[in-house]
Write a protein that holds these residues in place. Structure first.
Motif, PDB file in Angstrom:
ATOM      1  N   HIS A   1       0.834  -1.200   0.000  1.00 43.31           N
ATOM      2  CA  HIS A   1       0.000   0.000   0.000  1.00 43.31           C
ATOM      3  C   HIS A   1       0.874   1.258   0.000  1.00 43.31           C
ATOM      4  CE1 HIS A   1      -3.324  -2.705   1.124  1.00 43.31           C
ATOM      5  NE2 HIS A   1      -4.095  -1.766   0.657  1.00 43.31           N
ATOM      6  N   SER A   2       0.277   2.337  -0.476  1.00 46.30           N
ATOM      7  CA  SER A   2       0.936   3.643  -0.495  1.00 46.30           C
ATOM      8  C   SER A   2       0.233   4.586   0.473  1.00 46.30           C
ATOM      9  CB  SER A   2       0.906   4.242  -1.905  1.00 46.30           C
ATOM     10  OG  SER A   2       1.628   3.440  -2.815  1.00 46.30           O
ATOM     11  N   PHE A   3       1.002   5.465   1.083  1.00 39.11           N
ATOM     12  CA  PHE A   3       0.467   6.400   2.059  1.00 39.11           C
ATOM     13  C   PHE A   3       1.097   7.777   1.863  1.00 39.11           C
ATOM     14  CE2 PHE A   3       0.706   2.185   3.914  1.00 39.11           C
ATOM     15  CZ  PHE A   3      -0.554   1.986   4.436  1.00 39.11           C
ATOM     16  N   ARG A   4       0.329   8.787   2.167  1.00 42.01           N
ATOM     17  CA  ARG A   4       0.929  10.105   2.358  1.00 42.01           C
ATOM     18  C   ARG A   4       1.474  10.138   3.776  1.00 42.01           C
ATOM     19  NH1 ARG A   4      -0.692  15.001   4.460  1.00 42.01           N
ATOM     20  NH2 ARG A   4      -2.872  14.339   4.692  1.00 42.01           N
ATOM     21  N   TYR A   5       2.697  10.614   3.933  1.00 42.76           N
ATOM     22  CA  TYR A   5       3.289  10.603   5.267  1.00 42.76           C
ATOM     23  C   TYR A   5       3.572  12.017   5.750  1.00 42.76           C
ATOM     24  CZ  TYR A   5       8.035  11.615   3.564  1.00 42.76           C
ATOM     25  OH  TYR A   5       9.135  12.201   3.009  1.00 42.76           O
ATOM     26  N   GLU A   6       3.634  12.125   7.065  1.00 44.46           N
ATOM     27  CA  GLU A   6       3.856  13.414   7.711  1.00 44.46           C
ATOM     28  C   GLU A   6       4.679  13.170   8.972  1.00 44.46           C
ATOM     29  OE1 GLU A   6       0.717  16.727   8.419  1.00 44.46           O
ATOM     30  OE2 GLU A   6       0.645  15.415  10.168  1.00 44.46           O
ATOM     31  N   VAL A   7       5.782  13.890   9.094  1.00 41.90           N
ATOM     32  CA  VAL A   7       6.621  13.795  10.285  1.00 41.90           C
ATOM     33  C   VAL A   7       6.516  15.101  11.050  1.00 41.90           C
ATOM     34  CG1 VAL A   7       8.926  13.378  11.196  1.00 41.90           C
ATOM     35  CG2 VAL A   7       8.205  12.247   9.086  1.00 41.90           C
ATOM     36  N   THR A   8       6.017  15.021  12.265  1.00 45.79           N
ATOM     37  CA  THR A   8       5.882  16.192  13.122  1.00 45.79           C
ATOM     38  C   THR A   8       6.576  15.907  14.444  1.00 45.79           C
ATOM     39  OG1 THR A   8       3.719  16.657  12.136  1.00 45.79           O
ATOM     40  CG2 THR A   8       4.275  17.840  14.147  1.00 45.79           C
ATOM     41  N   GLY A   9       7.701  16.582  14.661  1.00 48.75           N
ATOM     42  CA  GLY A   9       8.440  16.317  15.886  1.00 48.75           C
ATOM     43  C   GLY A   9       8.892  14.872  15.933  1.00 48.75           C
ATOM     44  N   GLN A  10       8.408  14.119  16.911  1.00 50.92           N
ATOM     45  CA  GLN A  10       8.779  12.709  17.077  1.00 50.92           C
ATOM     46  C   GLN A  10       7.628  11.777  16.712  1.00 50.92           C
ATOM     47  OE1 GLN A  10      10.305  12.331  21.107  1.00 50.92           O
ATOM     48  NE2 GLN A  10      12.314  13.071  20.465  1.00 50.92           N
ATOM     49  N   THR A  11       6.743  12.243  15.837  1.00 54.92           N
ATOM     50  CA  THR A  11       5.584  11.450  15.427  1.00 54.92           C
ATOM     51  C   THR A  11       5.555  11.302  13.915  1.00 54.92           C
ATOM     52  OG1 THR A  11       4.290  12.220  17.339  1.00 54.92           O
ATOM     53  CG2 THR A  11       3.067  11.283  15.489  1.00 54.92           C
ATOM     54  N   LEU A  12       5.318  10.076  13.456  1.00 51.31           N
ATOM     55  CA  LEU A  12       5.172   9.759  12.038  1.00 51.31           C
ATOM     56  C   LEU A  12       3.733   9.318  11.792  1.00 51.31           C
ATOM     57  CD1 LEU A  12       6.110   8.952   9.141  1.00 51.31           C
ATOM     58  CD2 LEU A  12       6.815   6.753  10.119  1.00 51.31           C
ATOM     59  N   ARG A  13       3.041  10.007  10.887  1.00 46.64           N
ATOM     60  CA  ARG A  13       1.661   9.656  10.549  1.00 46.64           C
ATOM     61  C   ARG A  13       1.583   9.203   9.095  1.00 46.64           C
ATOM     62  NH1 ARG A  13       1.184  14.064  13.961  1.00 46.64           N
ATOM     63  NH2 ARG A  13      -0.192  13.748  15.765  1.00 46.64           N
ATOM     64  N   LEU A  14       0.825   8.137   8.856  1.00 42.81           N
ATOM     65  CA  LEU A  14       0.576   7.646   7.509  1.00 42.81           C
ATOM     66  C   LEU A  14      -0.912   7.775   7.219  1.00 42.81           C
ATOM     67  CD1 LEU A  14       2.761   4.385   7.419  1.00 42.81           C
ATOM     68  CD2 LEU A  14       3.417   6.732   6.858  1.00 42.81           C
ATOM     69  N   TYR A  15      -1.240   8.413   6.079  1.00 42.14           N
ATOM     70  CA  TYR A  15      -2.633   8.657   5.701  1.00 42.14           C
ATOM     71  C   TYR A  15      -3.013   7.761   4.524  1.00 42.14           C
ATOM     72  CZ  TYR A  15      -2.110  12.916   8.505  1.00 42.14           C
ATOM     73  OH  TYR A  15      -1.882  13.814   9.521  1.00 42.14           O
ATOM     74  N   ASP A  16      -4.227   7.205   4.553  1.00 49.08           N
ATOM     75  CA  ASP A  16      -4.666   6.308   3.482  1.00 49.08           C
ATOM     76  C   ASP A  16      -5.197   7.083   2.284  1.00 49.08           C
ATOM     77  OD1 ASP A  16      -7.244   7.165   4.112  1.00 49.08           O
ATOM     78  OD2 ASP A  16      -7.781   5.344   5.195  1.00 49.08           O
ATOM     79  N   ALA A  17      -5.765   6.351   1.315  1.00 44.27           N
ATOM     80  CA  ALA A  17      -6.224   6.956   0.066  1.00 44.27           C
ATOM     81  C   ALA A  17      -7.347   7.962   0.279  1.00 44.27           C
ATOM     82  CB  ALA A  17      -6.682   5.859  -0.899  1.00 44.27           C
ATOM     83  N   LYS A  18      -8.078   7.830   1.379  1.00 42.94           N
ATOM     84  CA  LYS A  18      -9.184   8.753   1.662  1.00 42.94           C
ATOM     85  C   LYS A  18      -8.745   9.922   2.534  1.00 42.94           C
ATOM     86  CE  LYS A  18     -12.699   5.128   1.308  1.00 42.94           C
ATOM     87  NZ  LYS A  18     -13.803   4.407   2.005  1.00 42.94           N
TER      88      LYS A  18
END
Length: 362
Positions: free
Chosen positions: A205-222
């Motif tokens: 799967h592919s995700f949009r990712y975001e790194v904020t400070g010490q947190t990594l977030r992965l967002y799905d297709a929606k």
């Protein structure tokens, strides 16, 4: 506006007419930005940023410009031909863009162009522990990932099993591929259920990712949060501690260790035993009913077990099965202080004796 031609085509088709006229291709001049941005079409992707001569803001282009060879770092001024598409697919564009001429190509020197790659590189050589799975927060999940930006590989744990595979990071998108894991069966059903859910979300799967400070977030297709990781220190089990005593471990390896005390209860003929192999850092034995095995790491004072795996036989004695499950849960992914006294191998938690094995010759 940039898409006024497309809108006019759609509007004209909806309006009542006496005689349908074929739509004609029209020419338009647009700018193309020097960098793409994450967007979500059918799936997470990166879109060209375009605007018309009178537009103030950039817009996502969810399709391609036929004949246009885009090179990041350059801003373009293009003349394109906009052609309506007859009976477009549900997930396709109603217009087709074709390059007529490149009017201008200008190099843009901007540190922002390289920012996404630099941000992803910040993830390297760190451990990212799962703290949210979908909408649910998780604690002590035992799930973590580590990224090797040189070889474009990742590894980690999915709760019970080791997980590994490849990835590709471009801009603000990351795609996981060739995801595989070991096939251990752990006694905790909740761990196994969560592991299956995590592996399904990650695999291919592919995700949009975001790194904020010490947190990594992965967002799905929606655009919804699929996974959230927090930065945690990598384990360094031997840092600051002495290496294990080789003679002591040669003795431990030469014996079979039968469980004789567990959580304060003395046991006779428990049927639970372990044997250790210092050369491979593996152990094997019986849990009472099933065969069990796993890995371990030892310093002079500490013994750390990896997740223990077992066969999946169902024995008729429920007391044996309960003790086996409790024993596996106790040692799996746990670190104990240990010592060998007389003919016993003792494991301690917070200076309290919790597991005792009696020595038996092999």
């Amino acid at each position: 506006m940039l898409f006024e031609l497309a809108i006019s085509f759609a509007t004209s088709m909806m309006a009542p007419v006496q005689k349908q006229q074929p739509q004609q291709a029209k020419s338009q001049i647009i700018y193309v930005k020097e960098s793409k941005e994450p967007c979500t079409g059918v799936a997470p992707m990166e879109c060209l940023q375009i605007k018309g001569l009178k537009d103030a803001e950039w817009s996502n282009l969810y399709t391609n410009i036929n004949g246009f060879n885009y090179v990041p770092g350059y801003r373009y001024k293009l003349r394109i031909r906009v052609t309506p598409v007859k009976n477009p697919p549900a997930d396709g564009s109603s217009v087709k863009y074709t390059l007529t001429k490149v009017l201008e190509k200008k190099k843009i020197n901007s540190s922002a162009t390289n920012a996404p790659a630099t941000q992803w590189e910040q993830l390297a050589d760190k451990r990212w522990e799962l703290v949210q799975l979908g909408n649910n927060a998780v604690t002590n999940s035992g799930i973590f990932l580590e990224f090797d930006t040189k070889d474009k590989r990742f590894s980690g744990k999915s709760g019970c099993n080791n997980i590994f595979g490849g990835y590709k990071a471009t801009g603000k998108l990351v795609s996981f591929s060739q995801v595989a894991s070991t096939l251990m069966a752990c006694p905790d059903r909740d761990v196994m259920r969560r592991e299956g859910e995590f592996n399904t979300i990650v695999s291919d799967h592919s995700f949009r990712y975001e790194v904020t400070g010490q947190t990594l977030r992965l967002y799905d297709a929606k655009g919804k949060v699929a996974l959230v990781f927090n930065l945690t220190p990598k384990e360094n089990k031997t840092a600051g501690k002495d290496a294990p005593d080789a003679r002591q471990w040669a003795y431990i390896a030469s014996k079979k260790w039968n469980l004789i005390q567990f959580d304060g209860k003395t046991l006779t003929e428990s049927g639970v035993w372990l044997e250790f192999d210092p050369a491979t850092k593996r152990f094997h034995g019986k849990g009472g009913c099933n065969n069990i095995s796993g890995g371990y790491d030892a310093t002079r004072e500490q013994l750390t077990f990896s997740a223990a795996i077992s066969t999946r036989m169902a024995c008729p004695n429920p007391e044996v099965m309960q003790r086996e499950a409790a024993f596996l849960q106790k040692i799996s992914e746990h670190t104990f202080r240990y010592d060998v006294a007389d003919q016993t191998l003792n494991l301690y938690e917070n200076d309290k004796l919790v597991v005792m094995f009696g020595m038996q010759d092999k």
